[in-house]
Design a protein around this motif. Structure first.
Motif, PDB file in Angstrom:
ATOM      1  N   PRO A   1       0.836  -1.211   0.000  1.00 53.59           N
ATOM      2  CA  PRO A   1       0.000   0.000   0.000  1.00 53.59           C
ATOM      3  C   PRO A   1       0.869   1.259   0.000  1.00 53.59           C
ATOM      4  O   PRO A   1       1.916   1.319   0.662  1.00 53.59           O
ATOM      5  CB  PRO A   1      -0.797  -0.114   1.299  1.00 53.59           C
ATOM      6  N   PHE A   2       0.421   2.276  -0.738  1.00 55.31           N
ATOM      7  CA  PHE A   2       1.140   3.541  -0.870  1.00 55.31           C
ATOM      8  C   PHE A   2       0.241   4.675  -0.398  1.00 55.31           C
ATOM      9  O   PHE A   2      -0.811   4.936  -0.972  1.00 55.31           O
ATOM     10  CB  PHE A   2       1.556   3.768  -2.319  1.00 55.31           C
ATOM     11  N   SER A   3       0.670   5.344   0.668  1.00 54.12           N
ATOM     12  CA  SER A   3      -0.078   6.473   1.217  1.00 54.12           C
ATOM     13  C   SER A   3       0.482   7.765   0.645  1.00 54.12           C
ATOM     14  O   SER A   3       1.605   8.162   0.981  1.00 54.12           O
ATOM     15  CB  SER A   3       0.021   6.476   2.745  1.00 54.12           C
ATOM     16  N   TYR A   4      -0.288   8.394  -0.212  1.00 56.17           N
ATOM     17  CA  TYR A   4       0.133   9.626  -0.888  1.00 56.17           C
ATOM     18  C   TYR A   4      -0.354  10.846  -0.123  1.00 56.17           C
ATOM     19  O   TYR A   4      -1.481  10.886   0.374  1.00 56.17           O
ATOM     20  CB  TYR A   4      -0.432   9.654  -2.309  1.00 56.17           C
ATOM     21  N   GLY A   5       0.496  11.861  -0.033  1.00 61.30           N
ATOM     22  CA  GLY A   5       0.092  13.126   0.561  1.00 61.30           C
ATOM     23  C   GLY A   5       0.950  14.258   0.025  1.00 61.30           C
ATOM     24  O   GLY A   5       2.159  14.087  -0.195  1.00 61.30           O
ATOM     25  N   GLY A   6       0.336  15.397  -0.180  1.00 62.44           N
ATOM     26  CA  GLY A   6       1.070  16.574  -0.641  1.00 62.44           C
ATOM     27  C   GLY A   6       0.403  17.837  -0.151  1.00 62.44           C
ATOM     28  O   GLY A   6      -0.832  17.898  -0.073  1.00 62.44           O
ATOM     29  N   VAL A   7       1.203  18.839   0.199  1.00 66.18           N
ATOM     30  CA  VAL A   7       0.679  20.105   0.709  1.00 66.18           C
ATOM     31  C   VAL A   7       1.464  21.256   0.107  1.00 66.18           C
ATOM     32  O   VAL A   7       2.698  21.201  -0.002  1.00 66.18           O
ATOM     33  CB  VAL A   7       0.781  20.182   2.252  1.00 66.18           C
ATOM     34  N   VAL A   8       0.767  22.308  -0.270  1.00 61.21           N
ATOM     35  CA  VAL A   8       1.379  23.559  -0.676  1.00 61.21           C
ATOM     36  C   VAL A   8       0.409  24.676  -0.318  1.00 61.21           C
ATOM     37  O   VAL A   8      -0.812  24.488  -0.381  1.00 61.21           O
ATOM     38  CB  VAL A   8       1.712  23.559  -2.180  1.00 61.21           C
TER      39      VAL A   8
END
Length: 337
Positions: free
Chosen positions: A144-151
């Protein structure tokens, strides 16, 4: 394992003792221990995940302290690699957890090794090229791959599970990203905390066997302007080269050029295939520059604008330019091959 440490978590009915045992038997890989990764690793270690492997290529700078919760001014003064600084803090938080720290640039040359024997991979990176690589290796190895990104004040997150959900490529194509980074439009720390925590919540559900409660959406939130949107997982893109065609293009790419612009950092990374002797390079540069050597790197200030940061794994950061030709010229002039 001292169960008193987890007493409040054990009272939470979806976890209890059985779920806590599953966490203790799990291994999580966190790629990038900056803003996202420090929050993620803090939560996982406090929750009692048995082994946490952290990988980061960078070192702690003053501008990190506004949002990268595991670091302090002492780490800046020591120019500690983020992986080492994070490991030291995390080991003080929970001695039950095995913390593995790697000062490496994740690439298609080492990603298979770094993902060996892990139960989940969590995204703490700041660029989509690495995210696509993680997505591909996870779907190839059934992780499983937990993706997250913030800007700025915006964030996105999803948990992608091989053979059960679409993958990151089904939602975002290479080259379609906005190009905005924290270094160009800024970021507020609470947005980072919220998205990182959402990543961890889904991972805790998965690791404790509560898959029936997984969200199964790509969540987008703007915390400042109060905008929330959930894109429900539907059928995967039938042309997806990763989860459908199983071509895994990021893994199959030839080794990237040795020069890479670090987006928004005003920095070029140059990577050679040999390691550096830090004592030797420090002695060489100290004759003409102000240098600082630690057990993990050498920092050499050329002038008020240009700085070299040399890591033993063969990487050099040329800070103060995004011009690859200029960076390579300075590298060849002062450091050599």
């Amino acid at each position: 394992m001292n169960m008193e440490r987890y007493s409040r978590q054990l009272l939470f009915s979806p976890i209890q003792a059985a779920g806590q045992k599953k966490l203790a038997d799990s291994t999580a890989l966190i790629v990038g221990v900056g803003a996202l990764g420090t929050v993620i690793s803090n939560h996982l270690v406090r929750a009692g995940v048995g082994k946490v492997r952290i990988v980061d290529r960078d070192y702690v700078e003053l501008s990190n302290l506004q949002r990268q919760m595991l670091f302090d001014e002492a780490d800046v003064n020591e120019a500690l690699p983020k992986a080492i600084a994070a490991k030291r803090k995390l080991e003080k938080i929970n001695s039950d957890v095995v913390i593995e720290a790697f000062i490496e640039n994740v690439s298609n040359e080492n990603v298979d090794r770094l993902t060996d024997d892990v139960d989940v991979v969590l995204d703490g990176t700041d660029n989509f090229s690495t995210r696509f690589l993680l997505n591909d290796i996870c779907f190839k190895k059934n992780i499983p791959f937990s993706y997250g990104g913030v800007v700025s004040s915006r964030g996105m997150t999803a948990l992608f599970i091989p053979n059960e959900t679409p993958c990151l490529r089904c939602f975002t194509k290479e080259g379609s990203e906005s190009g905005q980074t924290c270094d160009t439009v800024g970021v507020i720390a609470p947005a980072v905390d919220m998205i990182s925590s959402m990543e961890v919540i889904e991972v805790l559900k998965y690791l404790t066997g509560n898959k029936q409660h997984l969200r199964h959406t790509l969540k987008t939130v703007d915390f400042w302007y109060n905008q929330h949107y959930d894109m429900k997982f539907s059928q995967a893109d039938p042309q997806c080269p990763t989860c459908q065609k199983k071509e895994y293009p990021a893994i199959q790419k030839k080794a990237q050029n040795s020069e890479t612009v670090l987006c928004g950092r005003n920095t070029v990374q140059i990577h050679r295939n040999q390691s550096w002797d830090l004592a030797k390079i420090d002695s060489q540069l100290a004759k003409i520059m102000k240098t600082k050597r630690t057990p993990f790197l050498v920092k050499a200030q050329m002038d008020n604008e240009k700085t070299f940061v040399i890591f033993p794994d063969g990487r050099v950061l040329v800070q103060g330019t995004e011009d690859i030709t200029k960076a390579r010229t300075l590298y060849d002039r002062y450091i050599g091959s």
